[in-house]
Scaffold this motif. Structure first.
Motif, PDB file in Angstrom:
ATOM      1  N   SER A   1      60.414 -53.781 -55.981  1.00  0.00           N
ATOM      2  CA  SER A   1      61.407 -54.759 -56.446  1.00  0.00           C
ATOM      3  C   SER A   1      60.761 -55.814 -57.337  1.00  0.00           C
ATOM      4  O   SER A   1      61.343 -56.221 -58.351  1.00  0.00           O
ATOM      5  N   ALA A   2      59.572 -56.262 -56.965  1.00  0.00           N
ATOM      6  CA  ALA A   2      58.865 -57.259 -57.778  1.00  0.00           C
ATOM      7  C   ALA A   2      58.465 -56.677 -59.136  1.00  0.00           C
ATOM      8  O   ALA A   2      58.621 -57.336 -60.176  1.00  0.00           O
ATOM      9  N   ILE A   3      57.972 -55.444 -59.134  1.00  0.00           N
ATOM     10  CA  ILE A   3      57.615 -54.787 -60.406  1.00  0.00           C
ATOM     11  C   ILE A   3      58.855 -54.693 -61.283  1.00  0.00           C
ATOM     12  O   ILE A   3      58.810 -54.976 -62.486  1.00  0.00           O
ATOM     13  N   HIS A   4      59.975 -54.309 -60.681  1.00  0.00           N
ATOM     14  CA  HIS A   4      61.221 -54.170 -61.427  1.00  0.00           C
ATOM     15  C   HIS A   4      61.670 -55.514 -62.007  1.00  0.00           C
ATOM     16  O   HIS A   4      62.037 -55.597 -63.183  1.00  0.00           O
ATOM     17  N   ALA A   5      61.620 -56.555 -61.208  1.00  0.00           N
ATOM     18  CA  ALA A   5      62.059 -57.877 -61.665  1.00  0.00           C
ATOM     19  C   ALA A   5      61.134 -58.425 -62.756  1.00  0.00           C
ATOM     20  O   ALA A   5      61.610 -58.924 -63.782  1.00  0.00           O
ATOM     21  N   TRP A   6      59.823 -58.332 -62.540  1.00  0.00           N
ATOM     22  CA  TRP A   6      58.889 -58.839 -63.547  1.00  0.00           C
ATOM     23  C   TRP A   6      58.997 -58.054 -64.842  1.00  0.00           C
ATOM     24  O   TRP A   6      58.969 -58.627 -65.940  1.00  0.00           O
ATOM     25  N   SER A   7      59.130 -56.744 -64.725  1.00  0.00           N
ATOM     26  CA  SER A   7      59.234 -55.946 -65.947  1.00  0.00           C
ATOM     27  C   SER A   7      60.534 -56.255 -66.691  1.00  0.00           C
ATOM     28  O   SER A   7      60.577 -56.175 -67.927  1.00  0.00           O
ATOM     29  N   ALA A   8      61.584 -56.638 -65.966  1.00  0.00           N
ATOM     30  CA  ALA A   8      62.842 -57.027 -66.626  1.00  0.00           C
ATOM     31  C   ALA A   8      62.635 -58.261 -67.501  1.00  0.00           C
ATOM     32  O   ALA A   8      63.104 -58.306 -68.650  1.00  0.00           O
ATOM     33  N   TRP A   9      61.934 -59.251 -66.977  1.00  0.00           N
ATOM     34  CA  TRP A   9      61.709 -60.478 -67.751  1.00  0.00           C
ATOM     35  C   TRP A   9      60.749 -60.239 -68.914  1.00  0.00           C
ATOM     36  O   TRP A   9      60.935 -60.785 -70.008  1.00  0.00           O
ATOM     37  N   ILE A  10      59.733 -59.420 -68.692  1.00  0.00           N
ATOM     38  CA  ILE A  10      58.808 -59.103 -69.777  1.00  0.00           C
ATOM     39  C   ILE A  10      59.527 -58.284 -70.845  1.00  0.00           C
ATOM     40  O   ILE A  10      59.308 -58.476 -72.043  1.00  0.00           O
TER      41      ILE A  10
END
Length: 175
Positions: free
Chosen positions: A138-147
């Motif tokens: 979930s964290a990878i998904h969220a961070w990659s969304a912002w990047i």
């Protein structure tokens, strides 16, 4: 259309995949962001749509990578540092447009929600329910969304720079 502009065009399959993925991302990203604000009785419908469209983005990106690898080489649109930045942003966009749907799919699975693509096709879960690793995905998904959002903004700035300031034909390669 001038001969120079025609030669620098991306193949039609790459143009179609570019705009299809762009349109889907412009739908999927805000849909994912605003899920938290939806009423509980429709939240699962929003998740299903977000996840299904995201899974579609993954498959289209895999097609796009294959199409890009088999396309004839295009001349570099920008020299020097500008070209390095352009290639880095494009590479980051490609990477994130694969990492995001994969991490989202794995997060969904790890949280115990197997994907049923558009409610029609059950998708095999490679990890099953795994609450201990679900927050990582979930964290990878969220961070990659912002990047991805930041990379998309840089990409748009580059398009505007080429079209409005340099007044070159870079934009027309993908239109």
């Amino acid at each position: 259309m001038s001969e120079e502009r025609r030669e620098a065009q991306y193949p039609a399959r790459l143009k179609a995949l570019h705009w299809l993925v762009a349109g889907l991302v412009l739908a999927v990203w805000p849909l994912g962001y605003f899920i938290r604000f939806t009423r509980d009785e429709v939240k699962l419908d929003f998740y299903l749509l977000h996840e299904s469209l995201g899974f579609l983005v993954l498959w289209l990106m895999l097609l796009r990578v294959g199409a890009r690898l088999t396309a004839p080489a295009l001349p570099d649109a920008a020299p020097g540092l500008e070209g390095v930045v352009a290639r880095a942003v494009h590479g980051l966009l490609y990477l994130l447009l694969v990492v995001m749907p994969v991490s989202g799919f794995l997060a969904t699975n790890a949280h115990g929600f197997p994907l049923s693509w558009f409610g029609l096709i059950p998708v095999w879960s490679p990890i099953g329910k795994a609450p201990e690793i679900a927050p990582i995905f979930s964290a990878i998904h969220a961070w990659s969304a912002w990047i991805l959002l930041a990379s998309f903004a840089l990409h748009l700035l580059g398009v505007l720079y080429h079209h409005l300031i340099r007044r070159d034909s870079t934009l027309f390669r993908i239109l």
